[in-house]
Write a protein that holds these residues in place. Structure first.
Motif, PDB file in Angstrom:
ATOM      1  N   SER A   3      17.770  11.801   1.618  1.00  0.00           N
ATOM      2  CA  SER A   3      18.080  10.394   1.373  1.00  0.00           C
ATOM      3  C   SER A   3      18.688   9.725   2.602  1.00  0.00           C
ATOM      4  O   SER A   3      18.633   8.510   2.762  1.00  0.00           O
ATOM      5  CB  SER A   3      19.043  10.270   0.188  1.00  0.00           C
ATOM      6  N   THR A   7      13.018   6.472   6.941  1.00  0.00           N
ATOM      7  CA  THR A   7      11.635   6.517   6.484  1.00  0.00           C
ATOM      8  C   THR A   7      10.716   6.546   7.700  1.00  0.00           C
ATOM      9  O   THR A   7      10.784   5.661   8.560  1.00  0.00           O
ATOM     10  CB  THR A   7      11.316   5.284   5.617  1.00  0.00           C
ATOM     11  N   ILE A   9       7.319   6.099   9.666  1.00  0.00           N
ATOM     12  CA  ILE A   9       6.210   5.158   9.503  1.00  0.00           C
ATOM     13  C   ILE A   9       5.245   5.264  10.678  1.00  0.00           C
ATOM     14  O   ILE A   9       5.659   5.344  11.835  1.00  0.00           O
ATOM     15  CB  ILE A   9       6.738   3.704   9.408  1.00  0.00           C
ATOM     16  N   THR A  31      17.163   2.068   8.522  1.00  0.00           N
ATOM     17  CA  THR A  31      16.738   3.114   7.587  1.00  0.00           C
ATOM     18  C   THR A  31      15.265   3.473   7.773  1.00  0.00           C
ATOM     19  O   THR A  31      14.731   4.298   7.041  1.00  0.00           O
ATOM     20  CB  THR A  31      16.970   2.682   6.128  1.00  0.00           C
ATOM     21  N   MET A  32      14.619   2.842   8.775  1.00  0.00           N
ATOM     22  CA  MET A  32      13.197   3.073   9.015  1.00  0.00           C
ATOM     23  C   MET A  32      12.952   3.397  10.482  1.00  0.00           C
ATOM     24  O   MET A  32      13.644   2.878  11.359  1.00  0.00           O
ATOM     25  CB  MET A  32      12.374   1.851   8.609  1.00  0.00           C
ATOM     26  N   ASP A  54       6.066   9.110   5.996  1.00  0.00           N
ATOM     27  CA  ASP A  54       6.305   8.745   4.597  1.00  0.00           C
ATOM     28  C   ASP A  54       5.414   7.579   4.193  1.00  0.00           C
ATOM     29  O   ASP A  54       4.948   7.502   3.052  1.00  0.00           O
ATOM     30  CB  ASP A  54       7.776   8.364   4.394  1.00  0.00           C
ATOM     31  N   VAL A  55       5.187   6.656   5.148  1.00  0.00           N
ATOM     32  CA  VAL A  55       4.373   5.464   4.889  1.00  0.00           C
ATOM     33  C   VAL A  55       3.448   5.215   6.078  1.00  0.00           C
ATOM     34  O   VAL A  55       3.855   5.367   7.231  1.00  0.00           O
ATOM     35  CB  VAL A  55       5.249   4.208   4.656  1.00  0.00           C
ATOM     36  N   GLU A  82       2.343   7.243   1.816  1.00  0.00           N
ATOM     37  CA  GLU A  82       1.961   6.094   1.001  1.00  0.00           C
ATOM     38  C   GLU A  82       1.292   5.070   1.912  1.00  0.00           C
ATOM     39  O   GLU A  82       1.588   5.006   3.107  1.00  0.00           O
ATOM     40  CB  GLU A  82       3.196   5.476   0.334  1.00  0.00           C
ATOM     41  N   LEU A 120       7.854  -2.350   2.435  1.00  0.00           N
ATOM     42  CA  LEU A 120       8.269  -0.974   2.703  1.00  0.00           C
ATOM     43  C   LEU A 120       9.353  -0.519   1.724  1.00  0.00           C
ATOM     44  O   LEU A 120       9.322   0.609   1.223  1.00  0.00           O
ATOM     45  CB  LEU A 120       8.772  -0.843   4.144  1.00  0.00           C
ATOM     46  N   ASN A 121      10.306  -1.386   1.457  1.00  0.00           N
ATOM     47  CA  ASN A 121      11.368  -1.039   0.512  1.00  0.00           C
ATOM     48  C   ASN A 121      10.802  -0.783  -0.878  1.00  0.00           C
ATOM     49  O   ASN A 121      11.208   0.159  -1.571  1.00  0.00           O
ATOM     50  CB  ASN A 121      12.421  -2.147   0.460  1.00  0.00           C
ATOM     51  N   ARG A 124       8.765   2.635  -0.861  1.00  0.00           N
ATOM     52  CA  ARG A 124       9.568   3.869  -0.843  1.00  0.00           C
ATOM     53  C   ARG A 124      10.408   4.045  -2.108  1.00  0.00           C
ATOM     54  O   ARG A 124      10.937   5.129  -2.338  1.00  0.00           O
ATOM     55  CB  ARG A 124      10.421   3.942   0.423  1.00  0.00           C
ATOM     56  N   ARG A 125      10.491   2.985  -2.920  1.00  0.00           N
ATOM     57  CA  ARG A 125      11.110   3.133  -4.255  1.00  0.00           C
ATOM     58  C   ARG A 125      10.085   3.546  -5.299  1.00  0.00           C
ATOM     59  O   ARG A 125      10.398   3.632  -6.478  1.00  0.00           O
ATOM     60  CB  ARG A 125      11.766   1.815  -4.680  1.00  0.00           C
TER      61      ARG A 125
END
Length: 216
Positions: A3, A7, A9, A31-32, A54-55, A82, A120-121, A124-125
């Motif tokens: 956590s 993230t 990318i 956070t990215m 992650d994305v 994703e 993006l937020n 990732r949720r």
């Protein structure tokens, strides 16, 4: 991913200036982290394989492999990430295709700098996200409040594709390379398109393409 980890990318778009702006917008959020950038589908696929992001933020139209081609290859190879698609178009068929491939975010390029963090937020949720302009367009289309643009129905599928690429600020030589045809063939397409749409002047066609990009 822990956590506390950013993230990861990967961005894939064939316009360096656009990528730079998108990266700046993303990395303003601590956070990215953008771990890789690609200007074409093949490079994007290699970066996805290398970094396991992650994305993945993919342009629909790229030289060689399109964004849809990259997604299909990711699925075949069970690669992680994703998907957020970037596009100039809000048309229903393209949106439906994206959904069928499990795309979680669908962002119009002209609002990407504003929408990308919210998208993006959401992704990732575990949620989905669509640019507001796309939602509005699809609603208007479904309720019959959008009138067809005169002349577009007379274009062939190839002419429409050329017009979409013109809306992405691509030159005739770049379009010729993307479609695997000669520069002269693209110039002929441009002349035929302009004649069908009743457009004249050196910048008339690109102005039309940008104004009606969501209808092409």
């Amino acid at each position: 991913m822990k956590s506390t980890d950013p993230t990861k990318i990967v961005i894939a778009d064939d316009h360096p200036m656009f990528r730079a702006g998108l990266r700046q917008a993303i990395e303003a959020d601590r956070t990215m982290a953008v771990v890789g950038e690609a200007g074409d589908g093949e490079t994007a696929l290699a970066l996805i394989d290398e970094f396991a992001p992650d994305v993945v933020v993919l342009d629909v139209n790229m030289p060689g492999m399109s964004g849809f081609d990259v997604i299909a290859a990711m699925r075949r190879r069970s690669l992680p990430g994703e998907i957020i698609l970037l596009t100039m178009h809000s048309e229903e068929s393209m949106f439906a295709k994206a959904l069928s491939l499990g795309v979680r975010g669908y962002v119009l390029k002209d609002s990407a700098a504003i929408d990308i963090i919210a998208c993006l937020n959401a992704v990732r949720r575990g949620q989905t996200y669509t640019s507001a302009a796309v939602t509005t367009y699809l609603f208007k289309r479904a309720t019959g409040t959008i009138k067809p643009v005169e002349g577009l129905n007379s274009l062939t599928p190839t002419e429409r594709r050329v017009l979409r690429l013109i809306a992405e600020y691509k030159t005739s030589r770049e379009i010729a390379a993307d479609l695997g045809v000669s520069h002269r063939t693209i110039e002929n397409h441009r002349n035929h398109i302009a004649a069908k749409l009743g457009v004249s002047g050196s910048h008339g066609l690109i102005k039309f393409a940008l104004k009606h990009s969501s209808d092409i």
